[in-house]
Design a protein around this motif. Sequence first.
Motif, short mmCIF file in Angstrom:
data_model
loop_
_atom_site.label_atom_id
_atom_site.label_comp_id
_atom_site.label_asym_id
_atom_site.label_seq_id
_atom_site.Cartn_x
_atom_site.Cartn_y
_atom_site.Cartn_z
N SER A 108 4.61 -38.37 31.76
CA SER A 108 5.88 -38.25 32.49
C SER A 108 7.05 -38.65 31.61
O SER A 108 8.13 -38.04 31.69
CB SER A 108 5.86 -39.13 33.75
N GLN A 109 6.85 -39.66 30.78
CA GLN A 109 7.91 -40.10 29.86
C GLN A 109 8.25 -39.00 28.85
O GLN A 109 9.41 -38.80 28.51
CB GLN A 109 7.48 -41.38 29.12
N ASP A 110 7.23 -38.28 28.39
CA ASP A 110 7.42 -37.26 27.37
C ASP A 110 7.89 -35.92 27.93
O ASP A 110 8.42 -35.09 27.19
CB ASP A 110 6.12 -37.04 26.60
N ALA A 111 7.70 -35.68 29.22
CA ALA A 111 8.01 -34.39 29.83
C ALA A 111 9.51 -34.10 29.78
O ALA A 111 10.32 -34.98 30.05
CB ALA A 111 7.50 -34.35 31.26
N LYS A 112 9.85 -32.89 29.44
CA LYS A 112 11.26 -32.48 29.42
C LYS A 112 11.76 -32.21 30.84
O LYS A 112 12.91 -32.46 31.16
CB LYS A 112 11.44 -31.20 28.59
N MET A 113 10.89 -31.68 31.68
CA MET A 113 11.22 -31.39 33.07
C MET A 113 10.08 -31.91 33.93
O MET A 113 8.93 -31.58 33.69
CB MET A 113 11.35 -29.88 33.32
N GLY A 114 10.39 -32.70 34.94
CA GLY A 114 9.38 -33.10 35.90
C GLY A 114 8.64 -34.37 35.54
O GLY A 114 8.93 -35.04 34.54
N GLY A 115 7.69 -34.71 36.40
CA GLY A 115 6.88 -35.90 36.21
C GLY A 115 5.67 -35.85 37.13
O GLY A 115 5.58 -35.01 38.03
N TRP A 116 4.75 -36.75 36.92
CA TRP A 116 3.50 -36.80 37.68
C TRP A 116 3.67 -37.63 38.94
O TRP A 116 4.30 -38.68 38.93
CB TRP A 116 2.39 -37.39 36.82
N VAL A 117 3.05 -37.15 40.03
CA VAL A 117 2.99 -37.88 41.29
C VAL A 117 1.54 -37.88 41.77
O VAL A 117 0.75 -37.01 41.40
CB VAL A 117 3.91 -37.28 42.39
N LYS A 118 1.22 -38.87 42.58
CA LYS A 118 -0.13 -38.97 43.17
C LYS A 118 -0.06 -38.45 44.60
O LYS A 118 0.70 -38.95 45.41
CB LYS A 118 -0.60 -40.41 43.15
N GLU A 120 -2.66 -38.00 47.53
CA GLU A 120 -4.05 -38.27 47.90
C GLU A 120 -4.83 -38.58 46.62
O GLU A 120 -4.51 -39.53 45.93
CB GLU A 120 -4.66 -37.11 48.70
N SER A 121 -5.84 -37.76 46.29
CA SER A 121 -6.63 -38.01 45.08
C SER A 121 -6.27 -37.02 43.96
O SER A 121 -7.02 -36.89 42.99
CB SER A 121 -8.12 -37.91 45.41
N THR A 122 -5.15 -36.35 44.09
CA THR A 122 -4.75 -35.35 43.11
C THR A 122 -3.45 -35.76 42.41
O THR A 122 -2.51 -36.20 43.06
CB THR A 122 -4.55 -33.98 43.80
N ALA A 123 -3.45 -35.58 41.09
CA ALA A 123 -2.22 -35.77 40.31
C ALA A 123 -1.52 -34.43 40.24
O ALA A 123 -2.09 -33.43 39.80
CB ALA A 123 -2.55 -36.27 38.91
N MET A 124 -0.28 -34.41 40.73
CA MET A 124 0.53 -33.19 40.74
C MET A 124 1.69 -33.36 39.78
O MET A 124 2.37 -34.39 39.81
CB MET A 124 1.11 -32.93 42.13
N PHE A 125 1.91 -32.35 38.96
CA PHE A 125 3.12 -32.36 38.14
C PHE A 125 4.20 -31.68 38.96
O PHE A 125 4.02 -30.55 39.43
CB PHE A 125 2.91 -31.63 36.81
N VAL A 126 5.32 -32.37 39.17
CA VAL A 126 6.38 -31.88 40.03
C VAL A 126 7.67 -31.73 39.23
O VAL A 126 8.13 -32.67 38.60
CB VAL A 126 6.62 -32.85 41.22
N VAL A 127 8.22 -30.53 39.29
CA VAL A 127 9.52 -30.24 38.69
C VAL A 127 10.50 -30.07 39.84
O VAL A 127 10.23 -29.33 40.79
CB VAL A 127 9.47 -28.96 37.83
N LYS A 128 11.63 -30.78 39.75
CA LYS A 128 12.66 -30.70 40.79
C LYS A 128 13.87 -29.99 40.21
O LYS A 128 14.38 -30.39 39.16
CB LYS A 128 13.02 -32.10 41.27
N ILE A 129 14.30 -28.93 40.91
CA ILE A 129 15.44 -28.16 40.46
C ILE A 129 16.43 -27.98 41.60
O ILE A 129 16.09 -28.22 42.77
CB ILE A 129 15.02 -26.77 39.90
#
Length: 162
Positions: A108-118, A120-129
């Motif tokens: 998440s620190q390195d990502a240019k757009m978005g970040g990881w969220v938890k 339930e039991s899944t890690a989702m990469f979420v980009v907000k625009i």
Amino acid sequence: MKRTLLSALLIALAAAGTAGAATTTDSTKADKAVARHLEKLGYTYEVDEDGDYQMVFDVEGDRTQIVYVRSSVEDFGTHNIREIWSPGYTSQTKQFPVAVANRLLEDSQDAKMGGWVKQESTAMFVVKIDADATSDQLSDAIDAAIRTADAMELELTKKDDL
């Protein structure tokens, strides 16, 4: 295996649509503006029961990656925000292993757009625009989500389940 994971992800997204901040659109209906953008881009999509747009893209190395463009729009002050979600990891338990959680934070620190969220039991990469983003901006956000999530899935699991 993919069908089971896809079903779990759809359930997680349904839960996400009902929690948190207020939405400006009805989360049970698809936002037609998203459809217009996706059609302009030539993307093939399905609309899920929440009204979110689901797509599967081919990525490098004969891999595929699922991505969702949420129909609901979140408000924060004067901002109207649309989210693009792509799963990158599913845990066998409700808690992520410490090494996985730390790796997601680092990414998440390195990502240019978005970040990881938890979710339930899944890690989702979420980009907000911006909810009024152009077709090209939406395409860039989708690309960022699928590339980041697929790279993390490959790194953590060496599989292509998502």
